[in-house]
Design a protein around this motif. Structure first.
Motif, PDB file in Angstrom:
ATOM      1  N   ALA A 119       0.826  -1.211   0.000  1.00  0.00           N
ATOM      2  CA  ALA A 119       0.000   0.000   0.000  1.00  0.00           C
ATOM      3  C   ALA A 119       0.858   1.258   0.000  1.00  0.00           C
ATOM      4  O   ALA A 119       0.552   2.232  -0.693  1.00  0.00           O
ATOM      5  CB  ALA A 119      -0.921  -0.010   1.218  1.00  0.00           C
ATOM      6  N   LEU A 120       1.946   1.243   0.771  1.00  0.00           N
ATOM      7  CA  LEU A 120       2.830   2.406   0.819  1.00  0.00           C
ATOM      8  C   LEU A 120       3.490   2.662  -0.528  1.00  0.00           C
ATOM      9  O   LEU A 120       3.552   3.810  -0.995  1.00  0.00           O
ATOM     10  CB  LEU A 120       3.895   2.204   1.904  1.00  0.00           C
ATOM     11  CG  LEU A 120       4.922   3.330   2.057  1.00  0.00           C
ATOM     12  CD1 LEU A 120       4.255   4.594   2.559  1.00  0.00           C
ATOM     13  CD2 LEU A 120       6.049   2.912   2.973  1.00  0.00           C
ATOM     14  N   VAL A 121       3.963   1.612  -1.172  1.00  0.00           N
ATOM     15  CA  VAL A 121       4.599   1.778  -2.481  1.00  0.00           C
ATOM     16  C   VAL A 121       3.580   2.251  -3.514  1.00  0.00           C
ATOM     17  O   VAL A 121       3.879   3.107  -4.349  1.00  0.00           O
ATOM     18  CB  VAL A 121       5.285   0.467  -2.911  1.00  0.00           C
ATOM     19  CG1 VAL A 121       5.713   0.510  -4.362  1.00  0.00           C
ATOM     20  CG2 VAL A 121       6.488   0.186  -2.018  1.00  0.00           C
ATOM     21  N   SER A 122       2.356   1.737  -3.455  1.00  0.00           N
ATOM     22  CA  SER A 122       1.308   2.188  -4.367  1.00  0.00           C
ATOM     23  C   SER A 122       1.001   3.669  -4.167  1.00  0.00           C
ATOM     24  O   SER A 122       0.821   4.423  -5.124  1.00  0.00           O
ATOM     25  CB  SER A 122       0.044   1.366  -4.187  1.00  0.00           C
ATOM     26  OG  SER A 122       0.261   0.030  -4.499  1.00  0.00           O
ATOM     27  N   LEU A 123       0.961   4.105  -2.918  1.00  0.00           N
ATOM     28  CA  LEU A 123       0.728   5.515  -2.615  1.00  0.00           C
ATOM     29  C   LEU A 123       1.864   6.384  -3.147  1.00  0.00           C
ATOM     30  O   LEU A 123       1.620   7.432  -3.764  1.00  0.00           O
ATOM     31  CB  LEU A 123       0.576   5.715  -1.105  1.00  0.00           C
ATOM     32  CG  LEU A 123       0.404   7.155  -0.636  1.00  0.00           C
ATOM     33  CD1 LEU A 123      -0.920   7.723  -1.127  1.00  0.00           C
ATOM     34  CD2 LEU A 123       0.517   7.240   0.874  1.00  0.00           C
ATOM     35  N   LEU A 124       3.099   5.947  -2.954  1.00  0.00           N
ATOM     36  CA  LEU A 124       4.248   6.727  -3.453  1.00  0.00           C
ATOM     37  C   LEU A 124       4.266   6.775  -4.974  1.00  0.00           C
ATOM     38  O   LEU A 124       4.615   7.807  -5.563  1.00  0.00           O
ATOM     39  CB  LEU A 124       5.541   6.143  -2.905  1.00  0.00           C
ATOM     40  CG  LEU A 124       5.766   6.291  -1.391  1.00  0.00           C
ATOM     41  CD1 LEU A 124       7.033   5.569  -0.970  1.00  0.00           C
ATOM     42  CD2 LEU A 124       5.822   7.758  -1.005  1.00  0.00           C
ATOM     43  N   GLU A 125       3.886   5.661  -5.631  1.00  0.00           N
ATOM     44  CA  GLU A 125       3.816   5.681  -7.081  1.00  0.00           C
ATOM     45  C   GLU A 125       2.709   6.621  -7.571  1.00  0.00           C
ATOM     46  O   GLU A 125       2.879   7.305  -8.585  1.00  0.00           O
ATOM     47  CB  GLU A 125       3.578   4.271  -7.620  1.00  0.00           C
ATOM     48  CG  GLU A 125       4.780   3.368  -7.512  1.00  0.00           C
ATOM     49  CD  GLU A 125       4.489   1.946  -7.955  1.00  0.00           C
ATOM     50  OE1 GLU A 125       3.291   1.606  -8.169  1.00  0.00           O
ATOM     51  OE2 GLU A 125       5.443   1.161  -8.066  1.00  0.00           O
ATOM     52  N   PHE A 126       1.593   6.675  -6.842  1.00  0.00           N
ATOM     53  CA  PHE A 126       0.509   7.583  -7.205  1.00  0.00           C
ATOM     54  C   PHE A 126       0.949   9.039  -7.062  1.00  0.00           C
ATOM     55  O   PHE A 126       0.654   9.874  -7.912  1.00  0.00           O
ATOM     56  CB  PHE A 126      -0.723   7.315  -6.344  1.00  0.00           C
ATOM     57  CG  PHE A 126      -1.833   8.272  -6.567  1.00  0.00           C
ATOM     58  CD1 PHE A 126      -2.616   8.208  -7.711  1.00  0.00           C
ATOM     59  CD2 PHE A 126      -2.122   9.263  -5.626  1.00  0.00           C
ATOM     60  CE1 PHE A 126      -3.648   9.097  -7.923  1.00  0.00           C
ATOM     61  CE2 PHE A 126      -3.146  10.159  -5.827  1.00  0.00           C
ATOM     62  CZ  PHE A 126      -3.907  10.083  -6.975  1.00  0.00           C
ATOM     63  N   ILE A 127       1.660   9.339  -5.956  1.00  0.00           N
ATOM     64  CA  ILE A 127       2.137  10.719  -5.737  1.00  0.00           C
ATOM     65  C   ILE A 127       3.170  11.114  -6.783  1.00  0.00           C
ATOM     66  O   ILE A 127       3.156  12.235  -7.289  1.00  0.00           O
ATOM     67  CB  ILE A 127       2.717  10.841  -4.313  1.00  0.00           C
ATOM     68  CG1 ILE A 127       1.589  10.719  -3.278  1.00  0.00           C
ATOM     69  CG2 ILE A 127       3.478  12.155  -4.139  1.00  0.00           C
ATOM     70  CD1 ILE A 127       2.067  10.633  -1.858  1.00  0.00           C
ATOM     71  N   ALA A 128       4.065  10.162  -7.130  1.00  0.00           N
ATOM     72  CA  ALA A 128       5.105  10.479  -8.108  1.00  0.00           C
ATOM     73  C   ALA A 128       4.550  10.633  -9.516  1.00  0.00           C
ATOM     74  O   ALA A 128       5.191  11.256 -10.363  1.00  0.00           O
ATOM     75  CB  ALA A 128       6.172   9.372  -8.098  1.00  0.00           C
ATOM     76  N   GLY A 129       3.385  10.140  -9.764  1.00  0.00           N
ATOM     77  CA  GLY A 129       2.757  10.331 -11.071  1.00  0.00           C
ATOM     78  C   GLY A 129       2.957   9.162 -11.908  1.00  0.00           C
ATOM     79  O   GLY A 129       3.149   8.843 -12.918  1.00  0.00           O
TER      80      GLY A 129
END
Length: 129
Positions: A119-129
């Motif tokens: 979930a954390l990696v998915s969130l960071l990928e979403f923020i990074a675009g």
């Protein structure tokens, strides 16, 4: 030379061999062999003039992440199941019951960490675009 004399000399030869083969000797031999067989290819600079490209590093880090992520998943599930088995088969042995309970909690924590990391990696990928 008779058979008895030869049998007495054999342990002395083995003792000398054991003292000659140590961890340091094996380590140095393996290191020198590795250096000899890999040659200078491992130390060559990348060609192509890409300068400070990070494509290679991203691939290495992505592969490392995948290995750690899959390892966390399988080790966590294995420890969880092993903990349940030990805990439920402990019967009247309180030490074994406690060990099983700790393994179960540790395996459960690893499974939660596995999903949390995803979930954390998915969130960071979403923020990074």
């Amino acid at each position: 030379m008779n058979l008895k004399h030869a049998a007495e000399r054999l342990p002395n030869r083995l003792a000398r061999l054991k003292s000659a083969v140590s961890f340091e000797t094996v380590f140095i031999t393996a290191f020198v062999t590795l250096v000899f067989f890999t040659g200078g290819a491992a130390a060559q600079a990348p060609t192509g003039g890409t300068g400070g490209a990070t494509t290679g590093w991203e691939t290495i880090l992505d592969n490392l992440y995948n290995v750690l992520y899959i390892t966390l998943q399988y080790v966590g599930l294995t420890v969880l199941v092993l903990g349940f088995i030990v805990w439920l088969t402990a019967r009247n042995n309180s030490q074994r019951s406690e060990t099983g309970m700790k393994l179960t909690m540790g395996g459960g924590a690893m499974v939660v960490a596995y999903f949390g990391l995803g979930a954390l990696v998915s969130l960071l990928e979403f923020i990074a675009g």
